[in-house]
Design an enzyme around this catalytic site. Structure first.
Site, PDB file in Angstrom:
ATOM      1  N   CYS A 101     -23.231 -23.097  21.858  1.00  0.00           N
ATOM      2  CA  CYS A 101     -22.882 -23.758  20.593  1.00  0.00           C
ATOM      3  C   CYS A 101     -22.768 -25.274  20.670  1.00  0.00           C
ATOM      4  O   CYS A 101     -23.525 -26.009  20.035  1.00  0.00           O
ATOM      5  CB  CYS A 101     -21.579 -23.179  20.060  1.00  0.00           C
ATOM      6  N   HIS A 159     -17.212 -27.776  16.019  1.00  0.00           N
ATOM      7  CA  HIS A 159     -17.276 -27.426  17.442  1.00  0.00           C
ATOM      8  C   HIS A 159     -17.757 -28.580  18.325  1.00  0.00           C
ATOM      9  O   HIS A 159     -18.482 -28.378  19.293  1.00  0.00           O
ATOM     10  CB  HIS A 159     -18.164 -26.189  17.648  1.00  0.00           C
ATOM     11  N   ASP A 176     -25.215 -19.845  13.270  1.00  0.00           N
ATOM     12  CA  ASP A 176     -24.661 -19.686  14.612  1.00  0.00           C
ATOM     13  C   ASP A 176     -25.108 -18.368  15.216  1.00  0.00           C
ATOM     14  O   ASP A 176     -24.752 -17.292  14.718  1.00  0.00           O
ATOM     15  CB  ASP A 176     -23.126 -19.740  14.534  1.00  0.00           C
ATOM     16  N   ASP A 186     -28.106 -22.601  16.353  1.00  0.00           N
ATOM     17  CA  ASP A 186     -27.753 -23.317  17.579  1.00  0.00           C
ATOM     18  C   ASP A 186     -28.225 -22.595  18.840  1.00  0.00           C
ATOM     19  O   ASP A 186     -28.355 -23.206  19.896  1.00  0.00           O
ATOM     20  CB  ASP A 186     -26.251 -23.614  17.645  1.00  0.00           C
TER      21      ASP A 186
END
Length: 486
Positions: free
Chosen positions: A89, A139, A49, A296
């Protein structure tokens, strides 16, 4: 004499048989560590991330050593120009598992739910007899952070599950274990715990008849930057951090401090990548496992006077993208120029596993490109729908945009017209905006034409962001914007 000879011979023969049996038994005991090079390959996607493409040893970052990742890169196809098509994200994650662009799957902002009827990578692999698993940050559920993504449709086909919707508390963070509805907590730094959980999954699958497809989704090196274990934080002195040339003087002190923490997370991740690969080798699975390493989106971390993501600059939009492919595929390792995008990962993995690509998929299949049979990926799209949020506000130069990226240029248009044009080869820090520059007029015209053609081909009308939010029925608060976090 004859009896003595026969007795000696029989004794010798018996000893020889014992040695042969011991040798055979030893070979049987070691079969788990011998390469398993037949059958369908396993798939392991290592998703991080906010790890920008520039922040690795193999990419030349002077501040960080990533020996394990560098070793993986040496045996992988390295898409050095890969991008996150909507660098934030949830949109990337939805594109990863559907093979669609954000304006198709509808997750063009964080904290909204992906349609539970979507055709996803897990559902397709399940039908082909793969065991699918997901560990870490999800997410894609839109039901509130730290909440359980309940078993069933909301997990989008993944069978094995140890994850959470979203958290950036990396020490003793929350997760949910398969069908158990009780909130669980990783014992320590979750990057370590999630690695161990993945190793347990892989080892339990080693004797299974079915191959596996696992996504390991780390929350790091996303902010907060200063929460890696102390041994890693002590490795980086802010005073010694070398900044990118596009960080303004007013931010330099803070950025050095934050980069030291960012690199601490990365150093820990690199150790965990090494641990994963060592385990694959020790269990004989390395040469029967496709490994994808990516992120991401990136992190501006002070570049262009901003932090985090969503903007079309290199630090935000360009991501690491490695494909380790077993040798039997006869695909050469090394750098590739093509601009692989978020939606291209699913079709490429399906193709490598000889699985039919669903007609819902919009991304490109890069298998033939990697085999040297096809030339694709010379240009790709970057998109931003949402110009608001706690860090992506208009006063921070945020805006809706559509952009095309080629191997040399980035060209972005906002709702008000041409916005940015950079020559990324001759101006790698994107310090010289060529929009309106007389010497770059022909280049700008060509890129504007390419962008217009791409938008037409993808059915993108390029409307104001709130039009898309209303179209999809996402909530708007009393200020006229959407509740949105980072």
């Amino acid at each position: 004499m004859k009896n003595k000879f026969e007795k000696a011979f029989n004794t010798y023969a018996l000893l020889l048989c014992i040695l042969l049996m011991a040798s055979c038994n030893g070979q049987k005991k070691n079969t788990a560590t011998e390469p398993q090079n037949t059958g369908r390959p396993n798939v392991l996607v290592i998703l991080t991330d906010q790890w920008r493409a520039q922040a690795t040893g193999y990419a030349g970052d002077p501040n960080i050593n990533t020996p394990n990742l560098d070793e993986l890169e040496a045996s992988s196809v390295n898409f050095k120009n890969a991008v996150s098509g909507m660098p934030v994200c949830s949109p990337f994650r939805a594109s990863l598992i559907t093979g669609q662009r954000p304006l198709t799957h509808g997750v063009f902002m964080n904290d909204v739910q992906l349609d539970t009827n979507a055709v996803t990578i897990a559902k397709v692999f399940n039908k082909e007899g793969y065991d699918t698993g997901y560990i870490g940050k999800w997410h894609l559920d839109g039901h509130g952070r730290l909440q359980n993504v309940a078993p069933g449709k909301r997990r989008q086909g993944f069978k094995f599950w140890k994850g959470n919707e979203c958290t950036h508390d990396y020490n003793k963070s929350v997760y949910y274990d398969n069908d158990n509805p009780d909130r669980m907590v990783w014992d320590g730094y979750d990057t370590f715990e999630q690695t161990d959980a993945t190793i347990d999954f892989v080892n339990n699958r080693n004797k299974a008849d079915n191959p596996y497809m696992m996504i390991l989704s780390y929350g790091t090196p996303h902010a907060p930057y200063h929460t890696a274990p102390e041994e890693y934080r002590n490795m980086f002195d802010p005073a010694n951090i070398q900044l990118r040339r596009n960080v303004p003087d007013s931010l330099k002190t803070q950025v050095k401090k934050d980069l030291a923490g960012y690199y601490a997370h990365i150093a820990a991740l690199d150790d965990m990548i090494g641990k994963l690969i060592t385990n694959l080798k020790n269990t004989g699975q390395f040469e029967n496992t496709i490994i994808v390493f990516t992120a991401d989106h990136g992190d501006l971390l002070g570049s262009h006077g901003a932090y985090k993501k969503q903007q079309p600059y290199e630090e935000s939009a360009r991501v690491p993208m490695l494909y380790h492919i077993p040798k039997r595929f006869k695909i050469a390792s090394g750098e590739q120029d093509a601009l692989m995008n978020s939606e291209d990962i699913m079709p490429t993995l399906l193709s490598l596993c000889d699985i039919e690509i669903p007609n819902t998929v919009e991304g490109l299949d890069y298998r033939s490109y990697m085999e040297g049979k096809e030339k694709i990926g010379d240009v790709t799209l970057l998109t931003c729908v949402q110009p608001f949020g706690q860090w992506n506000k208009v006063q921070h130069n945020a805006r809706e945009y559509r952009a095309v990226k080629t191997q040399q240029y980035t060209y972005a248009r906002s709702l008000n017209g041409p916005w940015l044009l950079f020559d990324n080869i001759n101006d790698p820090y994107q310090l010289n905006n060529l929009v309106g520059n007389e010497g770059a007029a022909a280049i700008q015209d060509d890129l504007e034409k390419i962008l217009s053609e791409r938008l037409k081909a993808t059915g993108d009308e390029f409307l104001p962001g709130l039009d898309y939010i209303k179209k999809w029925g996402y909530p708007i608060d009393k200020t006229g914007t959407v509740p949105y976090t980072n």
